[in-house]
Scaffold this active site. Sequence first.
Site, PDB file in Angstrom:
ATOM      1  N   SER A  37       0.853  -1.139   0.040  1.00 21.31           N
ATOM      2  CA  SER A  37      -0.068   0.072   0.071  1.00 21.31           C
ATOM      3  C   SER A  37       0.759   1.251  -0.184  1.00 21.31           C
ATOM      4  O   SER A  37       0.360   2.231  -0.190  1.00 21.31           O
ATOM      5  CB  SER A  37      -0.970  -0.153   1.326  1.00 21.31           C
ATOM      6  OG  SER A  37      -0.149  -0.166   2.397  1.00 21.31           O
ATOM      7  N   ASP A 294      -3.321   7.987   8.419  1.00 24.91           N
ATOM      8  CA  ASP A 294      -3.812   6.942   9.188  1.00 24.91           C
ATOM      9  C   ASP A 294      -2.813   6.146  10.210  1.00 24.91           C
ATOM     10  O   ASP A 294      -1.636   6.526  10.575  1.00 24.91           O
ATOM     11  CB  ASP A 294      -4.683   6.000   8.334  1.00 24.91           C
ATOM     12  CG  ASP A 294      -3.862   5.294   7.269  1.00 24.91           C
ATOM     13  OD1 ASP A 294      -2.589   4.965   7.487  1.00 24.91           O
ATOM     14  OD2 ASP A 294      -4.315   4.930   6.256  1.00 24.91           O
ATOM     15  N   HIS A 297       0.070   4.671   7.275  1.00 25.47           N
ATOM     16  CA  HIS A 297       0.611   5.292   5.731  1.00 25.47           C
ATOM     17  C   HIS A 297       0.661   6.621   6.170  1.00 25.47           C
ATOM     18  O   HIS A 297       0.088   7.400   6.722  1.00 25.47           O
ATOM     19  CB  HIS A 297      -0.711   5.038   4.868  1.00 25.47           C
ATOM     20  CG  HIS A 297      -1.061   3.624   4.540  1.00 25.47           C
ATOM     21  ND1 HIS A 297      -2.380   3.190   5.316  1.00 25.47           N
ATOM     22  CD2 HIS A 297      -0.406   2.478   4.081  1.00 25.47           C
ATOM     23  CE1 HIS A 297      -2.161   1.736   4.960  1.00 25.47           C
ATOM     24  NE2 HIS A 297      -0.940   1.384   4.249  1.00 25.47           N
TER      25      HIS A 297
END
Length: 592
Positions: A37, A294, A297
Amino acid sequence: MRKAPLLRFTLASLALACSQAFAAPSPYSGMIVFGDSLSDAGQFGGVRFTNLDANGNYAPVSPMILGGQLGVNPTELGPSTSPLNPVLGLPDGNNWAVGGYTTQQILDSITSTSETVIPPGRPGAGQVLREKPGYLANGLRADPNALYYLTGGGNDFLQGLVNSPADAAAAGARLAASAQALQQGGARYIMVWLLPDLGQTPNFSGTPQQTPLSLLSGVFNQSLLSQLGQIDAEIIPLNVPMLLSEALASPSQFGLATGQNLVGTCSSGEGCVENPVYGINGTTPDPTKLLFNDLVHPTIAGQQLIADYAYSILSAPWELTLLPEMAHTSLRAHQDELRNQWQTPWQAVGSGKPLSPAAPRTWISTARAGASGDGRGYNLTVGGSYRLNDAWRLGLAGGVYRQKLEAGGHDSDYTLNSYLASAFAQYRQDRWWADAALTAGHLDYSDLKRTFALGVNDRSEKGDTDGEAWAISGRLGYNLAADSSNWQLAPFISADYARVKVDGYDEKSGRSTALGFDDQARTSRRLGLGLQGSVQVLPSTRLFAEVAQEHEFEDDRQDVTMHLTSLPANDFTLTGYTPHTAPDPGEPGGKP
């Protein structure tokens, strides 16, 4: 015998002492991304794991930013396996990173099958939205001229696959196996993130897991680096944990908020404590002031920092391989000044004559292929000659040359002091003439300051080094007019050989961005044809002019081997400057 004072204009070497040329801003044919991610460009319907901008669009992730800096087509930076691409008729991009991927899935996306699969903890977890053959599946080959970008490891921890140092070491080895697979498929340039310190994220900061996860992150990275060091490719490690620790230690230098808990709070508030000031619902929402979007990330601020960090490493050779060229410029300026002095009338046989002290000062600007720079130079030449007989004159000369070069988009500043000494001989008989010089010298790179963007500010890394230079040059010509004529015209041939060695050095800060460079050597072999002329314009004044065309035989691309000073065992060789085969007037030579 000519006794008039001289004026001489040499077209072939005008401003040679200060000019420079620049390499292209990117030697890479493209950019291909693998990972999780942290690098996902939007496999899940355009969703990226970072903050939304003011217009409600997802901010870019670091490989998208870096690809833009390298001039890669934005379409190529898009997701490779998004289920929306075939529906909308969009071409697949070269970003194979998928949110939720473990190190094994990253390897599979290269060697077997790429799947866009909903990660654990999300609604519909495990559902495969699209799959396609992996990047190297079915016997395909990697592009040796492309840049490969690899991240991963965090999901092995988050999904419970790492519970011990042995597990962490195995996960690091699996990520290295992806780099190994790319190398075996033909990849040459592979950039690899070190895993960020998971203990320093909102997900784990302040919890009992913080210290164990920080230690296990370190074990992962040690295993990764050890395995990467055994791969026969140019593996470029990014010390991301060290960079982020610097940002947390001095947030204002990176444009981040001061007086805020940058590890314990985030921008989006999704699963973590939203920052009350700069969070999405804060009093002054601004994700660029926060490091995390978050639980794990980064925001656009973190993504930009990492992209700038990567670009600072890739772009360093485009400037640092110019250090030998600066020395070659000094050598050629010194040789041209000698030729200038050789135009003075010969003294009586058996007598000596000092050279006329010369201290020219010149400027020049260049701009090539997106890179630009300004150079300026100063020099002082002294010496003398002795006439042996009617045909021969011998001499010695010394020169001090100072060059300053501002290079790149952020005005890196490089200073060279050259101390050169020459022995020369001149011959003339009837209408034939010849000259030759042997030159050697010491190079003092006293102030080397590489400057680059790092987030909202610039950062400079400094160092210094030494070097040595030597050269031999010669010319043979024939005067078309008698010596007594008011004008002279003489075609000539020339040959030059020069070699420069610049000692390796380390930048001194000890920070994540500091680099070390190995020794550099550059040889020049040139042959030329020219025409030299003079005319007596006044009884006491003779004007000289010269035009010449040279061919450079040593025109191979200049590379440099380098390393992060924080990771000295993992070195790599990157592309730099390429000389011209036929140098432009006033340049040591360079082509984009």
